[in-house]
Design a protein around this motif. Structure first.
Motif, PDB file in Angstrom:
ATOM      1  N   ARG A  61      -9.221   5.852  -3.604  1.00  0.00           N
ATOM      2  CA  ARG A  61     -10.220   4.906  -4.136  1.00  0.00           C
ATOM      3  C   ARG A  61      -9.846   3.435  -3.949  1.00  0.00           C
ATOM      4  O   ARG A  61     -10.570   2.552  -4.377  1.00  0.00           O
ATOM      5  CB  ARG A  61     -10.509   5.137  -5.635  1.00  0.00           C
ATOM      6  CG  ARG A  61     -11.470   6.217  -5.958  1.00  0.00           C
ATOM      7  CD  ARG A  61     -12.106   6.065  -7.346  1.00  0.00           C
ATOM      8  NE  ARG A  61     -11.154   5.848  -8.407  1.00  0.00           N
ATOM      9  CZ  ARG A  61     -11.140   4.761  -9.175  1.00  0.00           C
ATOM     10  NH1 ARG A  61     -11.999   3.782  -8.995  1.00  0.00           N
ATOM     11  NH2 ARG A  61     -10.239   4.650 -10.137  1.00  0.00           N
ATOM     12  N   VAL A  62      -8.710   3.150  -3.368  1.00  0.00           N
ATOM     13  CA  VAL A  62      -8.312   1.756  -3.160  1.00  0.00           C
ATOM     14  C   VAL A  62      -8.016   1.490  -1.689  1.00  0.00           C
ATOM     15  O   VAL A  62      -7.552   2.374  -0.972  1.00  0.00           O
ATOM     16  CB  VAL A  62      -7.083   1.369  -4.019  1.00  0.00           C
ATOM     17  CG1 VAL A  62      -7.414   1.423  -5.496  1.00  0.00           C
ATOM     18  CG2 VAL A  62      -5.887   2.253  -3.699  1.00  0.00           C
ATOM     19  N   THR A  63      -8.320   0.255  -1.291  1.00  0.00           N
ATOM     20  CA  THR A  63      -8.032  -0.206   0.064  1.00  0.00           C
ATOM     21  C   THR A  63      -7.462  -1.602  -0.043  1.00  0.00           C
ATOM     22  O   THR A  63      -7.984  -2.433  -0.800  1.00  0.00           O
ATOM     23  CB  THR A  63      -9.311  -0.249   0.916  1.00  0.00           C
ATOM     24  OG1 THR A  63      -9.881   1.056   0.976  1.00  0.00           O
ATOM     25  CG2 THR A  63      -9.012  -0.737   2.330  1.00  0.00           C
ATOM     26  N   VAL A  64      -6.398  -1.863   0.677  1.00  0.00           N
ATOM     27  CA  VAL A  64      -5.847  -3.212   0.740  1.00  0.00           C
ATOM     28  C   VAL A  64      -6.075  -3.756   2.150  1.00  0.00           C
ATOM     29  O   VAL A  64      -5.869  -3.054   3.135  1.00  0.00           O
ATOM     30  CB  VAL A  64      -4.348  -3.248   0.355  1.00  0.00           C
ATOM     31  CG1 VAL A  64      -3.512  -2.303   1.193  1.00  0.00           C
ATOM     32  CG2 VAL A  64      -3.801  -4.656   0.424  1.00  0.00           C
ATOM     33  N   LEU A  65      -6.560  -4.990   2.197  1.00  0.00           N
ATOM     34  CA  LEU A  65      -6.795  -5.672   3.462  1.00  0.00           C
ATOM     35  C   LEU A  65      -5.899  -6.895   3.535  1.00  0.00           C
ATOM     36  O   LEU A  65      -5.759  -7.632   2.546  1.00  0.00           O
ATOM     37  CB  LEU A  65      -8.263  -6.105   3.579  1.00  0.00           C
ATOM     38  CG  LEU A  65      -9.298  -4.988   3.571  1.00  0.00           C
ATOM     39  CD1 LEU A  65     -10.701  -5.592   3.614  1.00  0.00           C
ATOM     40  CD2 LEU A  65      -9.104  -4.030   4.729  1.00  0.00           C
ATOM     41  N   LEU A  66      -5.300  -7.110   4.679  1.00  0.00           N
ATOM     42  CA  LEU A  66      -4.395  -8.238   4.875  1.00  0.00           C
ATOM     43  C   LEU A  66      -4.875  -9.077   6.047  1.00  0.00           C
ATOM     44  O   LEU A  66      -5.063  -8.565   7.152  1.00  0.00           O
ATOM     45  CB  LEU A  66      -2.978  -7.721   5.150  1.00  0.00           C
ATOM     46  CG  LEU A  66      -1.917  -8.758   5.508  1.00  0.00           C
ATOM     47  CD1 LEU A  66      -1.701  -9.745   4.365  1.00  0.00           C
ATOM     48  CD2 LEU A  66      -0.607  -8.073   5.886  1.00  0.00           C
ATOM     49  N   ASN A  67      -5.065 -10.369   5.807  1.00  0.00           N
ATOM     50  CA  ASN A  67      -5.435 -11.309   6.851  1.00  0.00           C
ATOM     51  C   ASN A  67      -4.338 -12.362   6.930  1.00  0.00           C
ATOM     52  O   ASN A  67      -4.303 -13.309   6.137  1.00  0.00           O
ATOM     53  CB  ASN A  67      -6.786 -11.949   6.549  1.00  0.00           C
ATOM     54  CG  ASN A  67      -7.276 -12.847   7.679  1.00  0.00           C
ATOM     55  OD1 ASN A  67      -6.470 -13.438   8.404  1.00  0.00           O
ATOM     56  ND2 ASN A  67      -8.565 -12.958   7.846  1.00  0.00           N
TER      57      ASN A  67
END
Lengths: 110, 113
Positions: A61-67
């Motif tokens: 249920r979780v997503t981490v996005l890195l920019n």
């Protein structure tokens, strides 16, 4: 000086909606990032982490996005539930120490 | 299944009276950390031990000391608590090395009378 009376940014979402919590980090040399959930009266609980050689990582249920270009990290929670109500901290590192962000309070209403 | 255990959960002491907070871990981790957390703020690192090597943060007051008698236990001693030391104190552990998650206990909330 001390930040007395600091108010945490708050995100209010309806139960069942998706939540997105954002974090800007400071050190371009940081290569490890982590999200913690802290419920009232408890210690921070590990949610998900990501290394700088990735730009996306998914959990339950979780997503981490890195920019890395803009030094931005986000945590997406799908189908937010009342039990997700807590303060969420991002942290960055390139040593054996973590540098915490200021935190975001997530409030889930029915 | 508690892995990082802090005792007590709540501690009340008098202004200027020394107090000790304790932390134990069942993870056999090399590194143990002590943080101070005030209301609505992020945890602030006070110091950490890598095995027996003590690493103090530059802005940690001299009033705060720590001991690690063995791998499993670490103590935070506050020699002369002031009103400004009222806070939640968090213990954390990690395996050591860079880029490893830290595992936190549920903290000790310290009140100063």
């Amino acid at each position: 000086g001390e930040n007395v009376g600091l108010h945490l940014p708050t995100l209010s979402v309806q139960e069942g909606d998706n939540s997105i919590i954002n974090c800007a980090y400071s050190n371009s040399a940081s290569d490890y990032f982590i999200w913690y959930k802290q419920e009232s009266g408890k210690g921070p609980q590990f949610i998900i982490d990501i290394r700088s050689n990735m730009d996306k990582r998914q959990g339950q249920r979780v997503t981490v996005l890195l920019n890395k270009t803009v030094k931005h990290l986000s945590l997406q929670i799908a189908a937010t539930q009342p039990g997700d109500s807590a303060v969420y901290f991002c942290a960055e590192s390139n040593t054996d120490k973590l540098i915490f962000g200021t935190g975001t309070r997530l409030q889930v209403f029915p | 299944d508690a892995m990082v255990i802090q005792n007590p959960r709540y501690q009340v002491t008098q202004f200027g009276k020394p107090v000790t907070l304790s932390c134990s871990q069942t993870l056999n981790h090399n590194v143990m950390y002590w943080y101070q957390q005030k209301s609505s703020q992020a945890p602030k690192l006070l110091f950490h031990y890598y095995d027996k090597d003590f690493n103090n943060e530059a802005d940690t007051p001299d009033n705060f000391q720590s001991r690690r008698p063995n791998t499993s236990f670490c103590f935070l001693d506050i020699r002369s608590p002031g009103l400004g030391d009222a806070a939640m104190y968090l213990c954390a552990t990690s395996t050591g090395g860079v880029n490893q998650p830290q595992h936190f206990g549920d903290g000790t909330r310290l009140s100063i009378l």
